[in-house]
Design a protein around this motif. Structure first.
Motif, PDB file in Angstrom:
ATOM      1  N   ASN A 159      -1.946   7.556 -11.608  1.00 19.33           N
ATOM      2  CA  ASN A 159      -3.571   7.894 -11.756  1.00 19.33           C
ATOM      3  C   ASN A 159      -4.007   8.687 -10.126  1.00 19.33           C
ATOM      4  O   ASN A 159      -4.860   8.382  -9.460  1.00 19.33           O
ATOM      5  CB  ASN A 159      -4.182   6.334 -11.918  1.00 19.33           C
ATOM      6  N   ASN A 215      -1.562  12.025 -13.564  1.00 18.91           N
ATOM      7  CA  ASN A 215       0.033  11.267 -13.521  1.00 18.91           C
ATOM      8  C   ASN A 215       0.803  12.276 -12.399  1.00 18.91           C
ATOM      9  O   ASN A 215       1.320  13.407 -13.378  1.00 18.91           O
ATOM     10  CB  ASN A 215       0.637  10.215 -14.408  1.00 18.91           C
ATOM     11  N   CYS A 244      -3.903  11.635  -3.100  1.00 15.50           N
ATOM     12  CA  CYS A 244      -4.515   9.977  -3.224  1.00 15.50           C
ATOM     13  C   CYS A 244      -3.550   8.955  -4.414  1.00 15.50           C
ATOM     14  O   CYS A 244      -4.137  10.599  -5.957  1.00 15.50           O
ATOM     15  CB  CYS A 244      -5.549   9.141  -3.201  1.00 15.50           C
ATOM     16  N   HIS A 245      -3.010   8.226  -4.627  1.00 15.76           N
ATOM     17  CA  HIS A 245      -2.688   7.548  -6.528  1.00 15.76           C
ATOM     18  C   HIS A 245      -2.596   6.267  -5.925  1.00 15.76           C
ATOM     19  O   HIS A 245      -2.829   5.409  -4.967  1.00 15.76           O
ATOM     20  CB  HIS A 245      -0.835   8.334  -6.698  1.00 15.76           C
ATOM     21  N   GLN A 246      -1.883   4.737  -7.402  1.00 11.26           N
ATOM     22  CA  GLN A 246      -2.001   4.274  -7.675  1.00 11.26           C
ATOM     23  C   GLN A 246      -0.793   3.547  -7.778  1.00 11.26           C
ATOM     24  O   GLN A 246      -0.228   2.327  -8.549  1.00 11.26           O
ATOM     25  CB  GLN A 246      -2.992   3.356  -8.623  1.00 11.26           C
ATOM     26  N   GLY A 247      -0.023   4.056  -6.711  1.00 15.76           N
ATOM     27  CA  GLY A 247       1.136   3.548  -6.435  1.00 15.76           C
ATOM     28  C   GLY A 247       2.566   4.094  -7.277  1.00 15.76           C
ATOM     29  O   GLY A 247       2.447   4.888  -7.843  1.00 15.76           O
ATOM     30  N   LYS A 296       1.251  -1.203  -0.348  1.00 12.89           N
ATOM     31  CA  LYS A 296      -0.329   0.251  -0.012  1.00 12.89           C
ATOM     32  C   LYS A 296       0.949   1.031   0.431  1.00 12.89           C
ATOM     33  O   LYS A 296       1.616   1.425   0.368  1.00 12.89           O
ATOM     34  CB  LYS A 296      -0.728  -0.139   0.832  1.00 12.89           C
ATOM     35  N   GLN A 297       0.225   2.099   0.114  1.00 15.32           N
ATOM     36  CA  GLN A 297       0.712   3.835  -0.571  1.00 15.32           C
ATOM     37  C   GLN A 297       0.700   4.577   0.674  1.00 15.32           C
ATOM     38  O   GLN A 297      -0.781   4.276   0.061  1.00 15.32           O
ATOM     39  CB  GLN A 297       1.608   3.854  -1.734  1.00 15.32           C
ATOM     40  N   TYR A 308      -8.026  12.726 -13.803  1.00 17.04           N
ATOM     41  CA  TYR A 308      -6.855  11.584 -12.881  1.00 17.04           C
ATOM     42  C   TYR A 308      -5.807  12.194 -13.525  1.00 17.04           C
ATOM     43  O   TYR A 308      -5.654  12.738 -14.459  1.00 17.04           O
ATOM     44  CB  TYR A 308      -6.554  10.018 -13.569  1.00 17.04           C
TER      45      TYR A 308
END
Length: 145
Positions: free
Chosen positions: A111, A91, A137-140, A60-61, A89
């Motif tokens: 994202n 990047n 928040c982001h996805q990695g 998790k990030q 979204y």
């Protein structure tokens, strides 16, 4: 054999840049939350009493917290759009530079969406800069350099 007098000093934490794709904003003065954590599951194997095996699970990030002096309203507008159901979204990347200005580390986040906006603390008795905080928040994270 290493050369005499050659040093490898750690890089300084104040030489960095944050970029959000298709989103020109003025410079951020602080960035925190560059963190990944992998959960591990315990597996007590039958007949083996000297240790417990551990297996990696999900990673998790943490959310990124970006701070800057208020110069325009672009970060507010991006956050407000999310509250109105308009999801965009983005990047982005965090780059760390050496003393010569060359990139020594780049972390890409994917994202990203703003999940929290904090306005400045205002005080008429001080002459400090009005600072806003944007939490995304982001996805990695991916390290590209």
């Amino acid at each position: 054999m290493p050369e005499t007098g050659q040093r490898n000093d750690p890089f300084l934490a104040f030489r960095f840049e944050i970029e959000l794709d298709n989103f020109a904003v003025s410079a951020f003065s602080e960035c925190s939350g560059l963190q990944l954590e992998t959960e591990f599951m315990d597996y007590p194997e039958g007949g083996l009493n000297t240790y417990i095996r551990k297996f990696p699970g999900r990673t998790k990030q943490a959310n990124l917290q970006l701070k800057r002096g208020i110069a325009d309203r672009k970060t507010w507008d991006w956050y407000f759009d999310v509250t109105q159901g308009k999801i965009v979204y983005r990047n982005g990347s965090v780059r760390v530079f050496d003393e010569a200005g060359a990139t020594v580390m780049e972390l890409r986040f994917l994202n990203a969406l703003p999940c929290k906006w904090i306005g400045p603390g205002l005080n008429a008795l001080q002459s400090s800069i009005a600072i806003e905080v944007l939490e995304i928040c982001h996805q990695g994270l991916q390290r590209t350099q």
